[in-house]
Design a protein around this motif. Structure first.
Motif, PDB file in Angstrom:
ATOM      1  N   VAL A  48     -55.547  38.086  35.444  1.00 26.19           N
ATOM      2  CA  VAL A  48     -55.052  37.252  34.342  1.00 26.19           C
ATOM      3  C   VAL A  48     -53.731  36.599  34.736  1.00 26.19           C
ATOM      4  O   VAL A  48     -53.512  35.404  34.508  1.00 26.19           O
ATOM      5  N   GLU A  51     -54.284  33.825  37.285  1.00 23.60           N
ATOM      6  CA  GLU A  51     -54.869  32.639  36.663  1.00 23.60           C
ATOM      7  C   GLU A  51     -53.813  31.845  35.912  1.00 23.60           C
ATOM      8  O   GLU A  51     -53.849  30.612  35.898  1.00 23.60           O
ATOM      9  N   GLU A  52     -52.866  32.520  35.313  1.00 19.66           N
ATOM     10  CA  GLU A  52     -51.817  31.828  34.554  1.00 19.66           C
ATOM     11  C   GLU A  52     -50.828  31.106  35.467  1.00 19.66           C
ATOM     12  O   GLU A  52     -50.127  30.211  35.014  1.00 19.66           O
ATOM     13  N   TYR A  64     -61.264  28.147  33.593  1.00 21.45           N
ATOM     14  CA  TYR A  64     -61.315  28.635  32.222  1.00 21.45           C
ATOM     15  C   TYR A  64     -62.299  29.792  32.084  1.00 21.45           C
ATOM     16  O   TYR A  64     -62.056  30.749  31.352  1.00 21.45           O
ATOM     17  N   GLU A  67     -60.636  32.775  33.519  1.00 20.92           N
ATOM     18  CA  GLU A  67     -59.644  33.271  32.570  1.00 20.92           C
ATOM     19  C   GLU A  67     -60.309  34.105  31.479  1.00 20.92           C
ATOM     20  O   GLU A  67     -59.836  35.181  31.124  1.00 20.92           O
ATOM     21  N   SER A  70     -61.636  37.481  33.119  1.00 17.41           N
ATOM     22  CA  SER A  70     -60.584  38.426  33.500  1.00 17.41           C
ATOM     23  C   SER A  70     -59.848  38.968  32.284  1.00 17.41           C
ATOM     24  O   SER A  70     -59.525  40.161  32.226  1.00 17.41           O
ATOM     25  N   CYS A  71     -59.624  38.137  31.284  1.00 11.88           N
ATOM     26  CA  CYS A  71     -58.965  38.616  30.064  1.00 11.88           C
ATOM     27  C   CYS A  71     -59.880  39.580  29.312  1.00 11.88           C
ATOM     28  O   CYS A  71     -59.422  40.619  28.807  1.00 11.88           O
TER      29      CYS A  71
END
Length: 100
Positions: A48, A51-52, A64, A67, A70-71
């Motif tokens: 996460v 990705e950020e 996306y 994201e 993984s979140c």
């Protein structure tokens, strides 16, 4: 009145069951399962964070999706750790936890 005194002398005081801090127990995640679940949580949090860090992308659909996955993995691994390492496991009953 005298019978009340007899009961006080023979009755044992009630002891409260010892409480674990925050209800934590490692009884249900023994051996290799606890380190594996902890590693899963750490790696999904790392995914996460990575990705950020991405600031610019041309086609962001895959990013996306990554994201989201993984979140979701991070939140579900935390949920499973909370269920298995607290008193929630005993409260929900084992068959319901296994079904979920």
């Amino acid at each position: 009145m005298e019978s009340h005194a007899v009961y006080n002398q023979t009755t044992e005081p009630q002891t409260k069951p010892s409480r674990r801090p925050f209800g934590c127990t490692l009884r249900h995640l023994g051996g290799w399962r606890l380190p594996t679940k902890a590693l899963q949580s750490i790696l999904s949090l790392l995914a996460v964070i990575c990705e950020e860090i991405v600031e610019y992308c041309i086609r962001c659909g895959g990013l996306y999706f990554f994201e989201f996955v993984s979140c979701s993995a991070f939140l579900l691994s935390l949920l499973s750790l909370c269920v298995y390492c607290t008193d929630v496991y005993g409260t929900l009953e084992e068959d319901k936890v296994q079904r979920v």
